[in-house]
Write a protein that holds these residues in place. Sequence first.
Motif, short mmCIF file in Angstrom:
data_model
loop_
_atom_site.label_atom_id
_atom_site.label_comp_id
_atom_site.label_asym_id
_atom_site.label_seq_id
_atom_site.Cartn_x
_atom_site.Cartn_y
_atom_site.Cartn_z
N ALA A 182 -27.68 136.02 53.04
CA ALA A 182 -27.02 135.93 51.75
C ALA A 182 -27.60 136.91 50.73
O ALA A 182 -26.85 137.53 49.95
CB ALA A 182 -27.10 134.50 51.22
N GLU A 183 -28.92 137.07 50.72
CA GLU A 183 -29.52 137.96 49.73
C GLU A 183 -29.06 139.41 49.94
O GLU A 183 -28.79 140.14 48.97
CB GLU A 183 -31.05 137.87 49.80
CG GLU A 183 -31.63 136.58 49.25
CD GLU A 183 -31.39 135.38 50.17
OE1 GLU A 183 -31.09 135.61 51.38
OE2 GLU A 183 -31.49 134.24 49.69
N TYR A 184 -28.99 139.82 51.18
CA TYR A 184 -28.52 141.18 51.46
C TYR A 184 -27.05 141.31 51.10
O TYR A 184 -26.62 142.33 50.55
CB TYR A 184 -28.75 141.53 52.93
CG TYR A 184 -28.56 143.00 53.24
CD1 TYR A 184 -29.55 143.92 52.90
CD2 TYR A 184 -27.41 143.47 53.85
CE1 TYR A 184 -29.39 145.27 53.17
CE2 TYR A 184 -27.24 144.82 54.13
CZ TYR A 184 -28.22 145.71 53.79
OH TYR A 184 -28.06 147.05 54.05
N ALA A 185 -26.27 140.28 51.40
CA ALA A 185 -24.85 140.30 51.05
C ALA A 185 -24.65 140.48 49.55
O ALA A 185 -23.84 141.29 49.10
CB ALA A 185 -24.18 139.02 51.53
N ILE A 186 -25.40 139.72 48.78
CA ILE A 186 -25.27 139.80 47.32
C ILE A 186 -25.66 141.19 46.82
O ILE A 186 -25.04 141.74 45.91
CB ILE A 186 -26.13 138.71 46.66
CG1 ILE A 186 -25.53 137.32 46.94
CG2 ILE A 186 -26.25 138.94 45.15
CD1 ILE A 186 -26.43 136.17 46.55
N SER A 187 -26.66 141.81 47.47
CA SER A 187 -27.08 143.14 47.04
C SER A 187 -25.98 144.18 47.24
O SER A 187 -25.95 145.19 46.53
CB SER A 187 -28.34 143.57 47.81
OG SER A 187 -28.03 143.95 49.14
N LEU A 188 -25.07 143.94 48.16
CA LEU A 188 -24.00 144.88 48.42
C LEU A 188 -22.89 144.83 47.38
O LEU A 188 -22.02 145.71 47.34
CB LEU A 188 -23.38 144.61 49.81
CG LEU A 188 -24.30 144.82 51.00
CD1 LEU A 188 -23.65 144.24 52.27
CD2 LEU A 188 -24.60 146.29 51.21
N ILE A 189 -22.90 143.81 46.52
CA ILE A 189 -21.85 143.63 45.52
C ILE A 189 -22.29 144.14 44.15
O ILE A 189 -21.54 144.10 43.19
CB ILE A 189 -21.49 142.13 45.42
CG1 ILE A 189 -20.93 141.66 46.75
CG2 ILE A 189 -20.45 141.84 44.37
CD1 ILE A 189 -19.56 142.18 47.07
N ARG A 190 -23.50 144.63 44.04
CA ARG A 190 -24.03 144.98 42.72
C ARG A 190 -23.12 145.97 42.00
O ARG A 190 -22.39 146.73 42.61
CB ARG A 190 -25.43 145.59 42.87
CG ARG A 190 -25.43 147.01 43.38
CD ARG A 190 -26.84 147.50 43.68
NE ARG A 190 -26.86 148.93 43.87
CZ ARG A 190 -26.42 149.54 44.97
NH1 ARG A 190 -25.90 148.85 45.95
NH2 ARG A 190 -26.48 150.86 45.07
#
Length: 349
Positions: free
Chosen positions: A340-348
């Motif tokens: 999830a943390e990596y996924a969220i970083s892709l939406i920045r």
Amino acid sequence: MSTSPAGRPASQAATGRRRGGLAAVGAALTLLLAGCSGGPAPQPERPDVTDSALPPAPPVFYVDPANPADAEAERRAAQGDIAGAAALRELGRRPSAKWLTGGPARDEVDAFLGQAARSGQTPILVLHNVPQRDCGRQGKGGARSGTAYQSWVREVAAGIDGRPVIVVLEPGALPDAVTGCVADPAARIALLRDAVAVLASTGTARVYLDAGHPGWVSDAERLAAGLRRAGVDEAAGFALNVANFVRTEENVDYGHRLSDALGGGVRFVVDTSRNGDGPYPADRVKGAPSWCNPPGRRIGEDPTTETGLDRVDALLWIKFPGESDGDCRPGEPSSGEFWAEYAISLIRD
């Protein structure tokens, strides 16, 4: 799921823009499903599948409501993490592919395509189970033998059962054969050719044979020869950038070179799920290959068939953003596990 090995081309400015809506591609094919559920011994008839005789691409690609981003968004929203939940929902509302990596396939494919049909949407499948897949990279596995793989492909075809589907066939398998990574490249290519023929004979599958990305096999003529031997003429075309980060513009240029080497009319699709910022600007990061969970990346263009790009049938999210490329560094999840943390970083922003 594995990713392609590093092969870092020079970064170029991204040219794709987000486009809404999806257009139909090609006309309906009327061939019936025949002889796909049996064992590997019989060789299937190989229909004369041309671009004008392929089933239409979907008006809407299937969005699986059971995707891991939506599930994690609900959990975070309940905990008060509103920003994290919103970012994850941005991923979950976009259509992406379902990966098949082995095990009983007929019922799984039947259920998935049935859900998509009830939604009025067309699904995307990725077959990733060829023997000796990944050549020692993350996500080791694959069928135990060529015969087992042929039987498994026929299970997939039987599960399709006359319903429209886009199939991306075996990420990395052909580039690995062309570069000599596998023990028996000829046997690998024969398996791919058989899989293309079996899936095409369903009459409703648009099959795209994976061709890596611009930094993997630089010799387009060499890779085109491999695509031809693997049966690309019986498929809808080839796929580029699966699970990788290379910008859309570079993939399109490379795709044109491959298509030209194949005679100029072969079409292709591009994975844009994580290529918004291109590849990481070094071969390694924090002690591991930069193709594996590189930091500072971003999602790419939305899935669409309205590409406005010559010979490009669709931009697709083939790799689900946020699924780990492997436990390449301490604390990173195993290949295919949602992070999830990596996924969220892709939406920045």
